[in-house]
Design a protein around this motif. Structure first.
Motif, mmCIF file in Angstrom:
data_model
loop_
_atom_site.group_PDB
_atom_site.id
_atom_site.type_symbol
_atom_site.label_atom_id
_atom_site.label_comp_id
_atom_site.label_asym_id
_atom_site.label_seq_id
_atom_site.Cartn_x
_atom_site.Cartn_y
_atom_site.Cartn_z
ATOM 1 N N ALA A 138 -20.489 72.256 -27.573
ATOM 2 C CA ALA A 138 -21.151 70.997 -26.959
ATOM 3 C C ALA A 138 -21.898 71.541 -25.590
ATOM 4 C CB ALA A 138 -20.095 70.062 -26.141
ATOM 5 N N ALA A 139 -23.356 71.911 -26.009
ATOM 6 C CA ALA A 139 -24.320 72.430 -24.899
ATOM 7 C C ALA A 139 -24.974 71.730 -24.264
ATOM 8 C CB ALA A 139 -25.043 73.717 -25.800
ATOM 9 N N ASN A 140 -25.890 72.318 -23.361
ATOM 10 C CA ASN A 140 -26.740 71.302 -22.561
ATOM 11 C C ASN A 140 -28.351 71.834 -22.933
ATOM 12 O OD1 ASN A 140 -27.577 73.638 -20.700
ATOM 13 N ND2 ASN A 140 -25.680 73.173 -20.046
ATOM 14 N N ASP B 188 -7.986 74.978 -29.760
ATOM 15 C CA ASP B 188 -8.924 75.520 -28.958
ATOM 16 C C ASP B 188 -10.022 76.030 -29.951
ATOM 17 O OD1 ASP B 188 -10.381 77.385 -27.500
ATOM 18 O OD2 ASP B 188 -9.057 78.197 -26.461
ATOM 19 N N VAL C 168 -16.135 72.994 -23.148
ATOM 20 C CA VAL C 168 -16.139 73.850 -24.228
ATOM 21 C C VAL C 168 -17.268 74.972 -24.156
ATOM 22 C CG1 VAL C 168 -17.432 72.398 -25.749
ATOM 23 C CG2 VAL C 168 -15.615 73.987 -26.612
ATOM 24 N N ASP C 169 -18.425 74.628 -23.544
ATOM 25 C CA ASP C 169 -19.578 75.517 -23.355
ATOM 26 C C ASP C 169 -19.086 76.814 -22.638
ATOM 27 O OD1 ASP C 169 -21.996 76.526 -23.750
ATOM 28 O OD2 ASP C 169 -22.996 75.089 -22.510
ATOM 29 N N PHE D 109 -9.147 68.191 -28.171
ATOM 30 C CA PHE D 109 -8.466 68.853 -27.124
ATOM 31 C C PHE D 109 -7.810 68.193 -26.281
ATOM 32 C CE2 PHE D 109 -9.316 72.359 -23.531
ATOM 33 C CZ PHE D 109 -8.942 73.219 -24.278
ATOM 34 N N GLU D 110 -8.028 66.953 -26.260
ATOM 35 C CA GLU D 110 -7.226 66.107 -25.549
ATOM 36 C C GLU D 110 -6.682 64.676 -26.220
ATOM 37 O OE1 GLU D 110 -9.355 64.763 -21.986
ATOM 38 O OE2 GLU D 110 -10.777 66.347 -22.108
ATOM 39 N N LEU E 81 -18.568 66.392 -29.311
ATOM 40 C CA LEU E 81 -19.585 66.249 -28.576
ATOM 41 C C LEU E 81 -19.801 65.191 -27.549
ATOM 42 C CD1 LEU E 81 -22.043 67.493 -31.570
ATOM 43 C CD2 LEU E 81 -20.846 68.941 -29.935
ATOM 44 N N SER E 82 -20.360 65.376 -26.402
ATOM 45 C CA SER E 82 -20.473 64.632 -25.377
ATOM 46 C C SER E 82 -19.470 63.898 -24.869
ATOM 47 C CB SER E 82 -21.354 63.444 -25.881
ATOM 48 O OG SER E 82 -22.777 63.971 -25.810
ATOM 49 N N THR E 83 -17.847 64.081 -25.290
ATOM 50 C CA THR E 83 -16.943 63.121 -24.828
ATOM 51 C C THR E 83 -16.479 63.731 -23.545
ATOM 52 O OG1 THR E 83 -15.448 64.206 -26.287
ATOM 53 C CG2 THR E 83 -16.314 62.374 -27.209
ATOM 54 N N TYR F 286 -20.288 64.467 -20.535
ATOM 55 C CA TYR F 286 -21.250 63.679 -20.769
ATOM 56 C C TYR F 286 -20.840 62.237 -20.649
ATOM 57 C CZ TYR F 286 -24.907 67.205 -20.837
ATOM 58 O OH TYR F 286 -25.713 68.449 -20.747
ATOM 59 N N ALA G 265 -16.015 77.839 -22.126
ATOM 60 C CA ALA G 265 -14.876 78.503 -22.859
ATOM 61 C C ALA G 265 -15.433 79.455 -24.045
ATOM 62 C CB ALA G 265 -13.938 77.469 -23.670
ATOM 63 N N GLY H 182 -22.321 76.511 -19.364
ATOM 64 C CA GLY H 182 -22.045 75.525 -18.476
ATOM 65 C C GLY H 182 -20.222 75.394 -18.343
ATOM 66 N N SER I 224 -16.617 70.424 -31.928
ATOM 67 C CA SER I 224 -16.053 69.988 -30.482
ATOM 68 C C SER I 224 -16.603 68.525 -30.547
ATOM 69 C CB SER I 224 -16.223 70.742 -29.411
ATOM 70 O OG SER I 224 -17.577 71.084 -29.341
HETATM 71 N N1 AR6 Z 1 -11.801 73.959 -27.371
HETATM 72 C C1 AR6 Z 1 -12.074 72.766 -28.079
HETATM 73 N N2 AR6 Z 1 -12.513 71.384 -27.149
HETATM 74 C C2 AR6 Z 1 -12.768 71.596 -25.896
HETATM 75 C C3 AR6 Z 1 -12.427 72.952 -25.279
HETATM 76 C C4 AR6 Z 1 -11.833 73.994 -26.307
HETATM 77 N N3 AR6 Z 1 -11.943 75.171 -25.666
HETATM 78 N N4 AR6 Z 1 -12.571 72.842 -24.093
HETATM 79 C C5 AR6 Z 1 -12.986 71.399 -23.734
HETATM 80 N N5 AR6 Z 1 -13.085 70.871 -25.014
HETATM 81 P P1 AR6 Z 1 -17.554 68.748 -22.585
HETATM 82 P P2 AR6 Z 1 -19.976 67.360 -23.246
HETATM 83 C C6 AR6 Z 1 -13.357 69.371 -25.367
HETATM 84 O O1 AR6 Z 1 -17.252 68.371 -21.118
HETATM 85 O O2 AR6 Z 1 -19.258 66.076 -22.676
HETATM 86 C C7 AR6 Z 1 -21.029 71.506 -20.446
HETATM 87 O O3 AR6 Z 1 -20.985 71.955 -19.032
HETATM 88 C C8 AR6 Z 1 -13.339 68.448 -24.172
HETATM 89 O O4 AR6 Z 1 -12.066 68.060 -23.967
HETATM 90 O O5 AR6 Z 1 -17.298 70.326 -22.974
HETATM 91 O O6 AR6 Z 1 -21.011 67.363 -24.533
HETATM 92 C C9 AR6 Z 1 -22.285 71.931 -20.952
HETATM 93 O O7 AR6 Z 1 -22.904 73.134 -20.330
HETATM 94 C C10 AR6 Z 1 -14.306 67.212 -24.797
HETATM 95 O O8 AR6 Z 1 -13.257 66.407 -25.706
HETATM 96 O O9 AR6 Z 1 -18.961 68.598 -23.353
HETATM 97 C C11 AR6 Z 1 -23.056 70.588 -20.684
HETATM 98 O O10 AR6 Z 1 -23.599 70.562 -19.571
HETATM 99 C C12 AR6 Z 1 -15.300 68.075 -25.683
HETATM 100 O O11 AR6 Z 1 -14.812 69.325 -25.656
HETATM 101 C C13 AR6 Z 1 -21.893 69.402 -20.557
HETATM 102 O O12 AR6 Z 1 -20.859 70.255 -20.174
HETATM 103 C C14 AR6 Z 1 -16.517 68.086 -24.956
HETATM 104 O O13 AR6 Z 1 -16.495 68.067 -23.573
HETATM 105 C C15 AR6 Z 1 -21.878 68.822 -22.081
HETATM 106 O O14 AR6 Z 1 -20.918 67.905 -21.946
#
Ligand code: AR6
Length: 204
Positions: A50-52, A38, A61-62, A185-186, A145-147, A150, A64, A58, A143
């Protein structure tokens, strides 16, 4: 003399050139690690969120990171006026064990515009590393990003991330970074990094 690419390896022309095979380097390999963890638990200099584009939080991870950092993070993010896709901004880390948070805005994956998505994803990794150096952060955890939300396929995101990291570490400011941690994370992300790390950071 460079060795041949493993069969089926996708090279990333963006940064490495279509025929360039990375040279094995122990000192480079020692500076890259993959952790299944984590990201909010890591006491590194900087973690990459991984922000927006709003930078106002959001899901995934954002969410969290904002929960663990506390409401002051949101207050600081409100002053930043958002961030462009493919770029990043840095904040304090408040209640998190790391020192700073870098908020990167990855692309929403568009399979019809693969090269554009890749360019934006590479931009996130490169800009985050630049921000780390500018702010004297020598250890950085990304993290994937985007996976998540997104939709960027992990097997395509991993080579883009690794090529950007290798390019930065071998560039003029590369010696300013001691450790880059790719946080998964996955299982799909673990699998993608396991497949591609040996290509971009070949065993010595
Ligand atoms: N620690 C590490 N990795 C994590 C955690 C964690 N606590 N939680 C999730 N992940 P995502 P994106 C992984 O969806 O695709 C948000 O709403 C997760 O398994 O968090 O860039 C933002 O505000 C995946 O591999 O980010 C944006 O709107 C990775 O983090 C949007 O999602 C990224 O997944 C961004 O989407």
């Amino acid at each position: 003399k460079l060795s041949a690419a493993p069969a089926g390896t996708k090279l990333v022309p963006t940064l490495l050139g279509p025929t360039e095979i990375p040279r094995p380097s122990k000192s480079l390999n020692d500076r890259v690690a993959v952790y299944r963890a984590d990201i909010t638990s890591l006491a590194v200099d900087a973690i990459v969120n991984a922000a927006n584009r709003s930078l106002l939080g959001g899901g995934g991870v954002d969410g969290a990171i904002h929960r663990a950092a506390g409401p002051e993070l949101y207050q600081e993010c409100k002053t930043l006026n958002g961030c462009k896709t493919g770029s990043a901004k840095i904040t304090e880390a408040y209640n998190l064990p790391c020192k700073r948070v870098i908020h990167a805005v990855g692309p929403i994956y568009d399979p019809l515009e693969h090269d554009k998505s890749e360019q934006l994803l590479v931009g996130c990794y490169t800009r985050s590393l630049e921000l780390a150096v500018e702010n004297k952060c020598r250890t950085i955890a990304f993290s994937a990003l985007s996976t998540g939300v997104y939709g960027y396929p992990s097997r395509e995101a991993a080579p883009a991330a690794l090529s950007a990291i290798r390019h930065f570490l071998t560039g003029k400011d590369g010696d300013q970074i001691d450790k880059v941690i790719l946080v998964t994370f996955e299982k799909k992300d673990v699998d993608a990094y396991t497949e591609f790390v040996p290509h971009y950071f070949p065993p010595v």
